[in-house]
Design a protein around this motif. Structure first.
Motif, PDB file in Angstrom:
ATOM      1  N   ALA A  19       0.832  -1.205   0.000  1.00  0.00           N
ATOM      2  CA  ALA A  19       0.000   0.000   0.000  1.00  0.00           C
ATOM      3  C   ALA A  19       0.869   1.258   0.000  1.00  0.00           C
ATOM      4  O   ALA A  19       0.593   2.218  -0.728  1.00  0.00           O
ATOM      5  CB  ALA A  19      -0.922  -0.003   1.217  1.00  0.00           C
ATOM      6  N   VAL A  20       1.922   1.265   0.821  1.00  0.00           N
ATOM      7  CA  VAL A  20       2.838   2.406   0.857  1.00  0.00           C
ATOM      8  C   VAL A  20       3.488   2.611  -0.502  1.00  0.00           C
ATOM      9  O   VAL A  20       3.508   3.723  -1.062  1.00  0.00           O
ATOM     10  CB  VAL A  20       3.922   2.199   1.935  1.00  0.00           C
ATOM     11  N   ALA A  21       4.045   1.531  -1.063  1.00  0.00           N
ATOM     12  CA  ALA A  21       4.752   1.633  -2.346  1.00  0.00           C
ATOM     13  C   ALA A  21       3.806   2.013  -3.477  1.00  0.00           C
ATOM     14  O   ALA A  21       4.184   2.746  -4.396  1.00  0.00           O
ATOM     15  CB  ALA A  21       5.454   0.314  -2.654  1.00  0.00           C
ATOM     16  N   HIS A  22       2.559   1.535  -3.408  1.00  0.00           N
ATOM     17  CA  HIS A  22       1.580   1.859  -4.456  1.00  0.00           C
ATOM     18  C   HIS A  22       1.277   3.350  -4.457  1.00  0.00           C
ATOM     19  O   HIS A  22       1.205   3.994  -5.517  1.00  0.00           O
ATOM     20  CB  HIS A  22       0.310   1.052  -4.233  1.00  0.00           C
ATOM     21  N   ARG A  23       1.101   3.934  -3.264  1.00  0.00           N
ATOM     22  CA  ARG A  23       0.856   5.374  -3.191  1.00  0.00           C
ATOM     23  C   ARG A  23       2.076   6.160  -3.659  1.00  0.00           C
ATOM     24  O   ARG A  23       1.954   7.209  -4.273  1.00  0.00           O
ATOM     25  CB  ARG A  23       0.527   5.788  -1.748  1.00  0.00           C
ATOM     26  N   MET A  24       3.257   5.620  -3.381  1.00  0.00           N
ATOM     27  CA  MET A  24       4.488   6.310  -3.775  1.00  0.00           C
ATOM     28  C   MET A  24       4.704   6.268  -5.282  1.00  0.00           C
ATOM     29  O   MET A  24       5.082   7.264  -5.898  1.00  0.00           O
ATOM     30  CB  MET A  24       5.694   5.663  -3.087  1.00  0.00           C
ATOM     31  N   LEU A  25       4.467   5.112  -5.893  1.00  0.00           N
ATOM     32  CA  LEU A  25       4.867   4.893  -7.280  1.00  0.00           C
ATOM     33  C   LEU A  25       3.705   4.948  -8.269  1.00  0.00           C
ATOM     34  O   LEU A  25       3.923   5.090  -9.465  1.00  0.00           O
ATOM     35  CB  LEU A  25       5.573   3.535  -7.404  1.00  0.00           C
ATOM     36  N   GLY A  26       2.459   4.828  -7.773  1.00  0.00           N
ATOM     37  CA  GLY A  26       1.311   4.916  -8.667  1.00  0.00           C
ATOM     38  C   GLY A  26       1.108   3.706  -9.537  1.00  0.00           C
ATOM     39  O   GLY A  26       0.280   3.715 -10.450  1.00  0.00           O
ATOM     40  N   SER A  27       1.849   2.631  -9.296  1.00  0.00           N
ATOM     41  CA  SER A  27       1.748   1.425 -10.114  1.00  0.00           C
ATOM     42  C   SER A  27       1.793   0.209  -9.205  1.00  0.00           C
ATOM     43  O   SER A  27       2.714   0.054  -8.398  1.00  0.00           O
ATOM     44  CB  SER A  27       2.907   1.362 -11.119  1.00  0.00           C
ATOM     45  N   ARG A  28       0.808  -0.658  -9.334  1.00  0.00           N
ATOM     46  CA  ARG A  28       0.775  -1.869  -8.515  1.00  0.00           C
ATOM     47  C   ARG A  28       1.976  -2.763  -8.823  1.00  0.00           C
ATOM     48  O   ARG A  28       2.596  -3.323  -7.916  1.00  0.00           O
ATOM     49  CB  ARG A  28      -0.527  -2.631  -8.792  1.00  0.00           C
ATOM     50  N   ALA A  29       2.309  -2.884 -10.095  1.00  0.00           N
ATOM     51  CA  ALA A  29       3.436  -3.740 -10.476  1.00  0.00           C
ATOM     52  C   ALA A  29       4.742  -3.209  -9.894  1.00  0.00           C
ATOM     53  O   ALA A  29       5.554  -3.972  -9.340  1.00  0.00           O
ATOM     54  CB  ALA A  29       3.537  -3.833 -11.994  1.00  0.00           C
ATOM     55  N   ASP A  30       4.962  -1.889  -9.997  1.00  0.00           N
ATOM     56  CA  ASP A  30       6.176  -1.297  -9.432  1.00  0.00           C
ATOM     57  C   ASP A  30       6.196  -1.446  -7.912  1.00  0.00           C
ATOM     58  O   ASP A  30       7.258  -1.636  -7.302  1.00  0.00           O
ATOM     59  CB  ASP A  30       6.280   0.177  -9.813  1.00  0.00           C
ATOM     60  N   ALA A  31       5.023  -1.337  -7.287  1.00  0.00           N
ATOM     61  CA  ALA A  31       4.938  -1.492  -5.843  1.00  0.00           C
ATOM     62  C   ALA A  31       5.332  -2.905  -5.428  1.00  0.00           C
ATOM     63  O   ALA A  31       6.078  -3.105  -4.459  1.00  0.00           O
ATOM     64  CB  ALA A  31       3.527  -1.166  -5.360  1.00  0.00           C
ATOM     65  N   GLU A  32       4.832  -3.899  -6.144  1.00  0.00           N
ATOM     66  CA  GLU A  32       5.188  -5.289  -5.845  1.00  0.00           C
ATOM     67  C   GLU A  32       6.682  -5.511  -6.010  1.00  0.00           C
ATOM     68  O   GLU A  32       7.308  -6.214  -5.212  1.00  0.00           O
ATOM     69  CB  GLU A  32       4.401  -6.234  -6.764  1.00  0.00           C
ATOM     70  N   ASP A  33       7.262  -4.904  -7.038  1.00  0.00           N
ATOM     71  CA  ASP A  33       8.710  -5.038  -7.255  1.00  0.00           C
ATOM     72  C   ASP A  33       9.492  -4.424  -6.099  1.00  0.00           C
ATOM     73  O   ASP A  33      10.497  -4.983  -5.646  1.00  0.00           O
ATOM     74  CB  ASP A  33       9.114  -4.363  -8.565  1.00  0.00           C
ATOM     75  N   ALA A  34       9.046  -3.268  -5.626  1.00  0.00           N
ATOM     76  CA  ALA A  34       9.739  -2.604  -4.517  1.00  0.00           C
ATOM     77  C   ALA A  34       9.680  -3.446  -3.254  1.00  0.00           C
ATOM     78  O   ALA A  34      10.675  -3.565  -2.515  1.00  0.00           O
ATOM     79  CB  ALA A  34       9.121  -1.228  -4.268  1.00  0.00           C
ATOM     80  N   VAL A  35       8.529  -4.035  -2.985  1.00  0.00           N
ATOM     81  CA  VAL A  35       8.383  -4.876  -1.795  1.00  0.00           C
ATOM     82  C   VAL A  35       9.205  -6.158  -1.929  1.00  0.00           C
ATOM     83  O   VAL A  35       9.805  -6.635  -0.959  1.00  0.00           O
ATOM     84  CB  VAL A  35       6.893  -5.196  -1.545  1.00  0.00           C
ATOM     85  N   GLN A  36       9.256  -6.713  -3.138  1.00  0.00           N
ATOM     86  CA  GLN A  36      10.087  -7.894  -3.354  1.00  0.00           C
ATOM     87  C   GLN A  36      11.562  -7.576  -3.115  1.00  0.00           C
ATOM     88  O   GLN A  36      12.298  -8.397  -2.554  1.00  0.00           O
ATOM     89  CB  GLN A  36       9.881  -8.417  -4.776  1.00  0.00           C
ATOM     90  N   GLU A  37      11.999  -6.391  -3.536  1.00  0.00           N
ATOM     91  CA  GLU A  37      13.376  -5.975  -3.292  1.00  0.00           C
ATOM     92  C   GLU A  37      13.636  -5.870  -1.785  1.00  0.00           C
ATOM     93  O   GLU A  37      14.726  -6.240  -1.304  1.00  0.00           O
ATOM     94  CB  GLU A  37      13.642  -4.630  -3.965  1.00  0.00           C
ATOM     95  N   ALA A  38      12.642  -5.386  -1.038  1.00  0.00           N
ATOM     96  CA  ALA A  38      12.796  -5.302   0.416  1.00  0.00           C
ATOM     97  C   ALA A  38      12.960  -6.698   1.020  1.00  0.00           C
ATOM     98  O   ALA A  38      13.761  -6.898   1.948  1.00  0.00           O
ATOM     99  CB  ALA A  38      11.587  -4.594   1.033  1.00  0.00           C
ATOM    100  N   TRP A  39      12.206  -7.658   0.497  1.00  0.00           N
ATOM    101  CA  TRP A  39      12.342  -9.038   0.996  1.00  0.00           C
ATOM    102  C   TRP A  39      13.733  -9.598   0.702  1.00  0.00           C
ATOM    103  O   TRP A  39      14.354 -10.243   1.558  1.00  0.00           O
ATOM    104  CB  TRP A  39      11.289  -9.932   0.377  1.00  0.00           C
ATOM    105  N   LEU A  40      14.247  -9.344  -0.496  1.00  0.00           N
ATOM    106  CA  LEU A  40      15.584  -9.826  -0.836  1.00  0.00           C
ATOM    107  C   LEU A  40      16.644  -9.229   0.085  1.00  0.00           C
ATOM    108  O   LEU A  40      17.574  -9.917   0.515  1.00  0.00           O
ATOM    109  CB  LEU A  40      15.904  -9.487  -2.298  1.00  0.00           C
TER     110      LEU A  40
END
Length: 288
Positions: A19-40
């Motif tokens: 939700a945070v990343a989606h508001r920041m980036l405006g794209s669900r796909a980009d938000a998922e990528d950002a969260v995946q990077e956090a997991w890595l």
């Protein structure tokens, strides 16, 4: 903390982080990528050194988002692709949350073009997710006071773009919906611009309807399948979310209004795209 325990703790945070990343980036796909990077990054980190997992993950996701936004500023062409633009949906909240809902919806409409990356992060994290300024400043590499100033500046820009005629625009949408439900063809024509365009993204592709008569006819037919309607801000515009008689999400619609008439409608009924929007059920919406 074992790997399994760490993964479980991360999954508990995933929804909020997206939700945070989606508001920041405006794209669900980009938000998922950002969260995946956090997991890595978390998987490579010694978990014993993390005192506050929620804060640590928010910091990592925030910094990843900042990097993405700065990259977009440097290479703006990289932020566009062949996919249709996402519709950012904010369902209307109860009265006590109405001011926040308006601010969020309008921010989603204008923030990409009017806020710098640091302003956007400060505004999103503090105003929308209640992250303390000290933590926001840490993410940005600035003091808490500097983060507060960035959020204040962003807030002024967002509020400065608020349309003065928002209640009137909402009334036009409500009149359109009422006329559609009642089968009032003349009533539909009164709120539709003669040259109105309705662009609908369906499972079979994009369908474009032109002219008030064609749009009014389609609106009457579509209203028969709708059981529940909730007002929403869609990309900062007045719109609605609908569910069918089985409680399934049926569509999302946004209206562009000029001089008291609807001049354009953008809607999505494609189940694949609707599923990616994260819209709650009508029961959940009414119980907020």
């Amino acid at each position: 903390m074992t790997g399994e325990t760490l993964a479980s703790a991360f999954e508990e945070q995933r929804g909020r982080l997206v939700a945070v990343a989606h508001r920041m980036l405006g794209s669900r796909a980009d938000a998922e990528d950002a969260v995946q990077e956090a997991w890595l990054r978390l998987a490579r980190q010694d978990a014993g050194t993390i005192d506050n997992l929620s804060g640590w993950l928010t910091t990592v996701v925030g910094r990843v988002c900042i990097d993405v936004l700065r990259s977009r500023k440097a290479r703006p062409e990289d932020s566009f692709d062949d996919e249709p633009p996402e519709l950012l949906v904010l369902e209307d909240s109860p009265e006590e949350d109405a001011v926040l809902a308006e601010s969020v919806g309008l921010a989603l409409l204008v923030v990409l073009d009017t806020l710098g990356p640091a302003e956007r992060l400060a505004f999103v994290l503090h105003d929308l997710f209640a992250v303390p300024f000290a933590e926001v400043g840490e993410i940005l590499g600035k003091s808490a006071d500097a983060a507060k100033m960035l959020a204040s500046r962003a807030r002024r820009k967002v509020q400065g773009r608020r349309p003065a005629d928002e209640p009137q625009q909402r009334a036009v949408v409500e009149a359109f919906l009422a006329a559609a439900r009642e089968g009032d063809f003349d009533g539909l024509l009164r709120v539709l611009d003669p040259d109105v365009t309705w662009r609908s993204e369906t499972a079979r592709g994009v369908v474009v309807r032109l002219g008030s008569a064609e749009v009014a006819t389609r609106a009457q037919r579509g209203a028969r399948a709708v059981a529940t309607v909730r007002p929403a801000l869609v990309n900062g515009k007045p719109g609605v979310v609908t569910w069918d008689k089985r409680g399934r999400l049926g569509g999302v619609m946004a209206c562009t209004i000029v001089d008291g008439r609807i001049v354009a409608i953008d809607s999505v009924s494609d189940p694949r795209r609707l599923a990616a929007m994260g819209v709650t059920s009508p029961e959940a919406s009414s119980s907020k």
